[in-house]
Design a protein around this motif. Structure first.
Motif, mmCIF file in Angstrom:
data_model
loop_
_atom_site.group_PDB
_atom_site.id
_atom_site.type_symbol
_atom_site.label_atom_id
_atom_site.label_comp_id
_atom_site.label_asym_id
_atom_site.label_seq_id
_atom_site.Cartn_x
_atom_site.Cartn_y
_atom_site.Cartn_z
ATOM 1 N N GLN A 19 -7.259 -30.389 -36.198
ATOM 2 C CA GLN A 19 -7.646 -30.945 -34.903
ATOM 3 C C GLN A 19 -7.080 -30.110 -33.761
ATOM 4 O OE1 GLN A 19 -6.054 -34.851 -35.786
ATOM 5 N NE2 GLN A 19 -8.090 -35.766 -35.557
ATOM 6 N N LEU A 20 -5.816 -29.724 -33.876
ATOM 7 C CA LEU A 20 -5.210 -28.890 -32.836
ATOM 8 C C LEU A 20 -5.931 -27.556 -32.709
ATOM 9 C CD1 LEU A 20 -1.416 -29.569 -33.425
ATOM 10 C CD2 LEU A 20 -2.778 -30.224 -31.441
ATOM 11 N N ASN A 21 -6.252 -26.951 -33.850
ATOM 12 C CA ASN A 21 -6.970 -25.677 -33.807
ATOM 13 C C ASN A 21 -8.327 -25.831 -33.143
ATOM 14 O OD1 ASN A 21 -4.922 -24.219 -35.020
ATOM 15 N ND2 ASN A 21 -5.727 -24.507 -37.074
ATOM 16 N N PHE A 22 -9.016 -26.934 -33.421
ATOM 17 C CA PHE A 22 -10.319 -27.183 -32.811
ATOM 18 C C PHE A 22 -10.181 -27.321 -31.296
ATOM 19 C CE2 PHE A 22 -13.568 -30.171 -31.311
ATOM 20 C CZ PHE A 22 -14.697 -29.433 -31.600
ATOM 21 N N TYR A 23 -9.192 -28.083 -30.844
ATOM 22 C CA TYR A 23 -8.981 -28.258 -29.402
ATOM 23 C C TYR A 23 -8.623 -26.937 -28.742
ATOM 24 C CZ TYR A 23 -9.029 -33.270 -30.347
ATOM 25 O OH TYR A 23 -9.386 -34.527 -30.747
ATOM 26 N N ARG A 24 -7.808 -26.119 -29.406
ATOM 27 C CA ARG A 24 -7.463 -24.798 -28.860
ATOM 28 C C ARG A 24 -8.705 -23.932 -28.741
ATOM 29 N NH1 ARG A 24 -2.756 -24.931 -32.767
ATOM 30 N NH2 ARG A 24 -1.055 -25.701 -31.497
ATOM 31 N N TYR A 25 -9.551 -23.977 -29.764
ATOM 32 C CA TYR A 25 -10.785 -23.198 -29.751
ATOM 33 C C TYR A 25 -11.678 -23.641 -28.589
ATOM 34 C CZ TYR A 25 -15.352 -21.445 -31.041
ATOM 35 O OH TYR A 25 -16.580 -20.834 -31.015
ATOM 36 N N GLU A 26 -11.809 -24.939 -28.378
ATOM 37 C CA GLU A 26 -12.629 -25.441 -27.274
ATOM 38 C C GLU A 26 -12.087 -24.972 -25.929
ATOM 39 O OE1 GLU A 26 -12.914 -29.729 -27.716
ATOM 40 O OE2 GLU A 26 -14.975 -29.462 -28.392
ATOM 41 N N ILE A 27 -10.787 -25.023 -25.760
ATOM 42 C CA ILE A 27 -10.170 -24.601 -24.494
ATOM 43 C C ILE A 27 -10.370 -23.109 -24.289
ATOM 44 C CG2 ILE A 27 -7.959 -24.309 -23.300
ATOM 45 C CD1 ILE A 27 -7.168 -27.046 -24.639
ATOM 46 N N ARG A 28 -10.142 -22.300 -25.350
ATOM 47 C CA ARG A 28 -10.345 -20.852 -25.237
ATOM 48 C C ARG A 28 -11.801 -20.542 -24.894
ATOM 49 N NH1 ARG A 28 -8.504 -20.036 -30.402
ATOM 50 N NH2 ARG A 28 -6.350 -20.597 -30.400
ATOM 51 N N SER A 29 -12.718 -21.252 -25.522
ATOM 52 C CA SER A 29 -14.139 -21.021 -25.252
ATOM 53 C C SER A 29 -14.466 -21.323 -23.791
ATOM 54 C CB SER A 29 -15.008 -21.884 -26.163
ATOM 55 O OG SER A 29 -14.853 -21.483 -27.506
ATOM 56 N N ALA A 30 -13.929 -22.399 -23.260
ATOM 57 C CA ALA A 30 -14.160 -22.751 -21.858
ATOM 58 C C ALA A 30 -13.592 -21.671 -20.939
ATOM 59 C CB ALA A 30 -13.544 -24.111 -21.541
ATOM 60 N N ILE A 31 -12.412 -21.190 -21.255
ATOM 61 C CA ILE A 31 -11.791 -20.126 -20.456
ATOM 62 C C ILE A 31 -12.646 -18.866 -20.498
ATOM 63 C CG2 ILE A 31 -9.808 -18.550 -20.345
ATOM 64 C CD1 ILE A 31 -8.103 -21.006 -21.277
ATOM 65 N N HIS A 32 -13.148 -18.508 -21.684
ATOM 66 C CA HIS A 32 -13.984 -17.312 -21.815
ATOM 67 C C HIS A 32 -15.290 -17.465 -21.042
ATOM 68 C CE1 HIS A 32 -11.832 -16.149 -25.802
ATOM 69 N NE2 HIS A 32 -11.096 -15.942 -24.745
ATOM 70 N N LEU A 33 -15.882 -18.649 -21.086
ATOM 71 C CA LEU A 33 -17.109 -18.882 -20.319
ATOM 72 C C LEU A 33 -16.841 -18.742 -18.825
ATOM 73 C CD1 LEU A 33 -20.044 -19.726 -19.863
ATOM 74 C CD2 LEU A 33 -19.285 -22.120 -20.044
ATOM 75 N N LEU A 34 -15.771 -19.332 -18.345
ATOM 76 C CA LEU A 34 -15.448 -19.232 -16.914
ATOM 77 C C LEU A 34 -15.200 -17.782 -16.506
ATOM 78 C CD1 LEU A 34 -13.165 -22.361 -16.543
ATOM 79 C CD2 LEU A 34 -15.507 -22.073 -15.669
ATOM 80 N N ALA A 35 -14.517 -17.016 -17.351
ATOM 81 C CA ALA A 35 -14.269 -15.607 -17.055
ATOM 82 C C ALA A 35 -15.592 -14.830 -17.026
ATOM 83 C CB ALA A 35 -13.322 -15.010 -18.092
ATOM 84 N N TRP A 36 -16.468 -15.110 -17.989
ATOM 85 C CA TRP A 36 -17.770 -14.443 -18.043
ATOM 86 C C TRP A 36 -18.584 -14.772 -16.791
ATOM 87 C CZ3 TRP A 36 -22.901 -15.748 -18.052
ATOM 88 C CH2 TRP A 36 -23.794 -14.776 -18.490
ATOM 89 N N ARG A 59 -24.446 -9.827 -27.715
ATOM 90 C CA ARG A 59 -24.212 -8.657 -26.880
ATOM 91 C C ARG A 59 -23.402 -9.020 -25.644
ATOM 92 N NH1 ARG A 59 -29.431 -5.704 -25.492
ATOM 93 N NH2 ARG A 59 -29.544 -7.294 -23.900
ATOM 94 N N SER A 60 -23.672 -10.172 -25.044
ATOM 95 C CA SER A 60 -22.942 -10.602 -23.857
ATOM 96 C C SER A 60 -21.492 -10.934 -24.184
ATOM 97 C CB SER A 60 -23.599 -11.838 -23.239
ATOM 98 O OG SER A 60 -24.852 -11.513 -22.730
ATOM 99 N N ARG A 61 -21.259 -11.477 -25.366
ATOM 100 C CA ARG A 61 -19.909 -11.896 -25.738
ATOM 101 C C ARG A 61 -19.090 -10.750 -26.304
ATOM 102 N NH1 ARG A 61 -19.152 -17.427 -27.947
ATOM 103 N NH2 ARG A 61 -17.074 -16.936 -27.225
ATOM 104 N N ALA A 62 -19.728 -9.615 -26.612
ATOM 105 C CA ALA A 62 -18.999 -8.490 -27.209
ATOM 106 C C ALA A 62 -17.850 -8.045 -26.319
ATOM 107 C CB ALA A 62 -19.953 -7.318 -27.477
ATOM 108 N N ALA A 63 -18.010 -8.170 -25.007
ATOM 109 C CA ALA A 63 -16.970 -7.753 -24.077
ATOM 110 C C ALA A 63 -15.942 -8.846 -23.832
ATOM 111 C CB ALA A 63 -17.590 -7.338 -22.755
ATOM 112 N N ALA A 64 -16.205 -10.036 -24.353
ATOM 113 C CA ALA A 64 -15.282 -11.164 -24.142
ATOM 114 C C ALA A 64 -14.042 -10.985 -24.998
ATOM 115 C CB ALA A 64 -15.970 -12.483 -24.485
ATOM 116 N N PRO A 65 -12.920 -11.540 -24.553
ATOM 117 C CA PRO A 65 -11.697 -11.465 -25.353
ATOM 118 C C PRO A 65 -11.919 -12.129 -26.712
ATOM 119 C CG PRO A 65 -11.263 -12.383 -23.188
ATOM 120 C CD PRO A 65 -12.746 -12.269 -23.329
#
Length: 69
Positions: A19-36, A59-65
């Motif tokens: 569950q913690l890993n899932f929540y971390r993944y969701e938060i990281r994904s949101a951060i990556h979307l905002l950065a993009w 292709r768009s996500r290739a440059a994402a962290p």
């Protein structure tokens, strides 16, 4: 707010590592979307379905962290 609602039951019981890993993944994904969005001159308020579709293309996500950063 969604994360707060999801974590509310955790006050009564322990979260599993999965569950913690899932929540971390969701938060990281949101951060990556905002950065993009910022890199493409947009904001969450201006974001359209077309923006989300472009962000989700490999292709768009290739440059994402990476997910491990």
């Amino acid at each position: 707010m969604a994360l707060r609602l999801r974590l509310r039951p955790a006050r009564r019981r322990h979260l599993t590592s999965g569950q913690l890993n899932f929540y971390r993944y969701e938060i990281r994904s949101a951060i990556h979307l905002l950065a993009w969005l910022r890199e493409h001159g947009s904001t969450l308020a201006m974001c359209t379905q077309s923006d989300i579709d472009r962000w989700l293309t490999p292709r768009s996500r290739a440059a994402a962290p990476s997910e491990t950063s």
